[in-house]
Design a protein around this motif. Structure first.
Motif, PDB file in Angstrom:
ATOM      1  N   HIS A 184      -2.617   1.489   6.833  1.00 46.59           N
ATOM      2  CA  HIS A 184      -1.164   1.531   6.725  1.00 46.59           C
ATOM      3  C   HIS A 184      -0.738   2.859   6.115  1.00 46.59           C
ATOM      4  O   HIS A 184      -1.428   3.396   5.247  1.00 46.59           O
ATOM      5  N   GLY A 231       0.164   5.681   3.873  1.00 46.68           N
ATOM      6  CA  GLY A 231       0.029   5.770   2.427  1.00 46.68           C
ATOM      7  C   GLY A 231      -0.769   7.002   2.048  1.00 46.68           C
ATOM      8  O   GLY A 231      -1.545   7.536   2.856  1.00 46.68           O
ATOM      9  N   GLY A 283       0.783  -1.222   0.000  1.00 42.04           N
ATOM     10  CA  GLY A 283       0.000   0.000   0.000  1.00 42.04           C
ATOM     11  C   GLY A 283       0.816   1.274   0.000  1.00 42.04           C
ATOM     12  O   GLY A 283       0.462   2.257  -0.667  1.00 42.04           O
ATOM     13  N   ALA A 284       1.918   1.308   0.753  1.00 39.28           N
ATOM     14  CA  ALA A 284       2.716   2.535   0.838  1.00 39.28           C
ATOM     15  C   ALA A 284       3.358   2.898  -0.491  1.00 39.28           C
ATOM     16  O   ALA A 284       3.798   4.032  -0.682  1.00 39.28           O
ATOM     17  N   GLY A 342       1.912   3.172  -3.357  1.00 42.51           N
ATOM     18  CA  GLY A 342       1.045   4.028  -4.153  1.00 42.51           C
ATOM     19  C   GLY A 342       0.534   3.402  -5.430  1.00 42.51           C
ATOM     20  O   GLY A 342      -0.071   4.090  -6.265  1.00 42.51           O
ATOM     21  N   LYS A 385      -3.420   9.489  -0.324  1.00 45.89           N
ATOM     22  CA  LYS A 385      -4.710   9.436  -0.987  1.00 45.89           C
ATOM     23  C   LYS A 385      -4.517   9.586  -2.490  1.00 45.89           C
ATOM     24  O   LYS A 385      -3.481  10.076  -2.954  1.00 45.89           O
ATOM     25  N   PRO A 404      -4.723   3.106   2.469  1.00 52.91           N
ATOM     26  CA  PRO A 404      -3.783   4.163   2.853  1.00 52.91           C
ATOM     27  C   PRO A 404      -4.331   4.957   4.039  1.00 52.91           C
ATOM     28  O   PRO A 404      -5.482   5.415   4.018  1.00 52.91           O
ATOM     29  N   SER A 405      -3.503   5.155   5.034  1.00 56.52           N
ATOM     30  CA  SER A 405      -3.984   5.789   6.262  1.00 56.52           C
ATOM     31  C   SER A 405      -4.281   7.276   6.098  1.00 56.52           C
ATOM     32  O   SER A 405      -4.976   7.852   6.941  1.00 56.52           O
ATOM     33  N   ASP A 406      -3.803   7.909   5.021  1.00 55.10           N
ATOM     34  CA  ASP A 406      -4.133   9.323   4.844  1.00 55.10           C
ATOM     35  C   ASP A 406      -5.624   9.532   4.635  1.00 55.10           C
ATOM     36  O   ASP A 406      -6.111  10.657   4.797  1.00 55.10           O
ATOM     37  N   TYR A 407      -6.358   8.482   4.279  1.00 48.68           N
ATOM     38  CA  TYR A 407      -7.813   8.577   4.211  1.00 48.68           C
ATOM     39  C   TYR A 407      -8.452   8.593   5.598  1.00 48.68           C
ATOM     40  O   TYR A 407      -9.672   8.750   5.713  1.00 48.68           O
TER      41      TYR A 407
END
Length: 340
Positions: free
Chosen positions: A176, A178, A79-80, A82, A180, A146-149
């Motif tokens: 994790h 990552g 996931g990180a 992208g 958006k 992605p944790s930025d969500y």
């Protein structure tokens, strides 16, 4: 094998399953390139690193497991990196093939390797359809997002359609680090980048994510989803008392909902015995699982983090295998109930 001899790694990454060919064909980040000395390099969002067989050859991973005594490992889509953020016409087919590969790999290894799927996040309708497919048809336990969500409540709202789909058949979601879709990587620190980004910022970010989940309605709105926060919930176990103090002094009529932290699951990837001891006291061993972050880190999480920790044998057993086993059983119960 008896249950007591199990060691279940619940945080690792896998870049194979057809992704290698897709990445070699690309010319923009993320992609693979050959260095002048012949070494293959992964050119990622925040730099590049040697792309060794540990990243894409599951047989090498199985040999690593055998050497360290791990009996099961949960592989996740990278996931990180992208890849899941790319336009669907570039990557959707590769993601579907990867998920199919993970499902077959679980069968071929008799459950020793378990997979969290990737999703084509640039198209929410396709992502929703795929999360249903991986639970209903492939039987994979869940997905990585992605944790930025999940940095804020507003960010999390963008994921609500996907969470509704994930709730249908019960789904495990690893949050994790990552980006958006469409989000640019943050500016790099001007010094000590590895420590600032990969330790201080990453751990703080994991805490923000956990706060977002427990302070939203998501746990109640989507009860069939189980959320995994990486790296022991970031800094949360160490600053929880300050958070509770802030609530007592500034919001006396709204105490901090500490108990909701025990509605999440956590792994101890890349951390050690002192951190694990604190997290067990704060979160409970029945919410914490072994994690390696292989192949990025190659420490044996059992020997490195659990053995030296000042924990009871029952607490160690929970972390080593029982929390994970109970989680998988819960997920399968939810899936079977939905299929009936």
């Amino acid at each position: 094998m008896s249950e007591e001899n199990q060691r279940i790694d619940m945080h690792s990454h896998y870049y194979g399953g057809g992704l290698v060919d897709a990445l070699r064909a690309r010319q923009k980040r993320p992609y693979l390139r050959i260095r002048d000395d012949g070494a293959e390099m992964m050119v990622a969002m925040n730099g590049e690193f040697p792309f060794t067989e540990h990243y894409h050859d599951y047989m090498v991973g199985l040999a690593d497991m055998k050497a360290t005594g791990l009996t099961h490992r949960m592989l996740t889509f990278p996931g990180a990196l992208g890849v899941d953020l790319l336009p669907v016409d570039e990557i959707a087919t590769a993601i579907y093939d990867y998920n199919d590969f993970l499902a077959q790999l679980t069968k071929d290894t008799e459950g020793a390797l378990i997979g969290l799927a990737g999703l084509p996040l640039a198209d929410m309708d396709l992502a929703c359809a795929e999360v249903r497919r991986i639970r209903r048809d492939l039987g994979l336990p869940g997905v990585i997002l992605p944790s930025d969500y999940f940095n804020t409540l507003a960010d999390m709202e963008e994921m609500r359609p996907l969470l509704k789909a994930a709730n249908d058949y019960g789904c495990h979601i690893m949050l994790h680090p990552g980006l958006k879709v469409g989000e640019e990587p943050p500016a790099r620190p001007t010094d000590n980048m590895q420590y600032r980004l990969s330790a201080v910022d990453l751990q703080s970010g994991a805490s923000q994510v956990a706060l977002t989940v427990i302070l939203s309605d998501m746990l109640d709105a989507f009860p069939n989803i189980t959320f995994q926060i990486v790296n022991l919930g970031g800094t949360l176990p160490f600053i929880l008392e300050r958070i509770e103090s802030i609530a007592r002094h500034r919001n006396p009529d709204e105490p901090f909902p500490t108990g909701r932290l025990r509605r999440l699951w956590y792994d101890c990837a890349s951390l050690g015995p002192r951190a694990l001891e604190t997290a067990v006291k704060v979160l409970g061993a029945d919410r914490i699982m072994l994690g390696s972050d292989y192949p990025i880190f190659k420490d044996d999480p059992y020997a490195h983090a659990v053995v030296p920790a000042d924990l009871s044998e029952d607490e160690k057993a929970q972390v080593i295998w029982k929390t994970a086993q109970d989680l998988f059983a819960l997920l399968e119960d939810k899936r079977q109930a939905a299929l009936r």
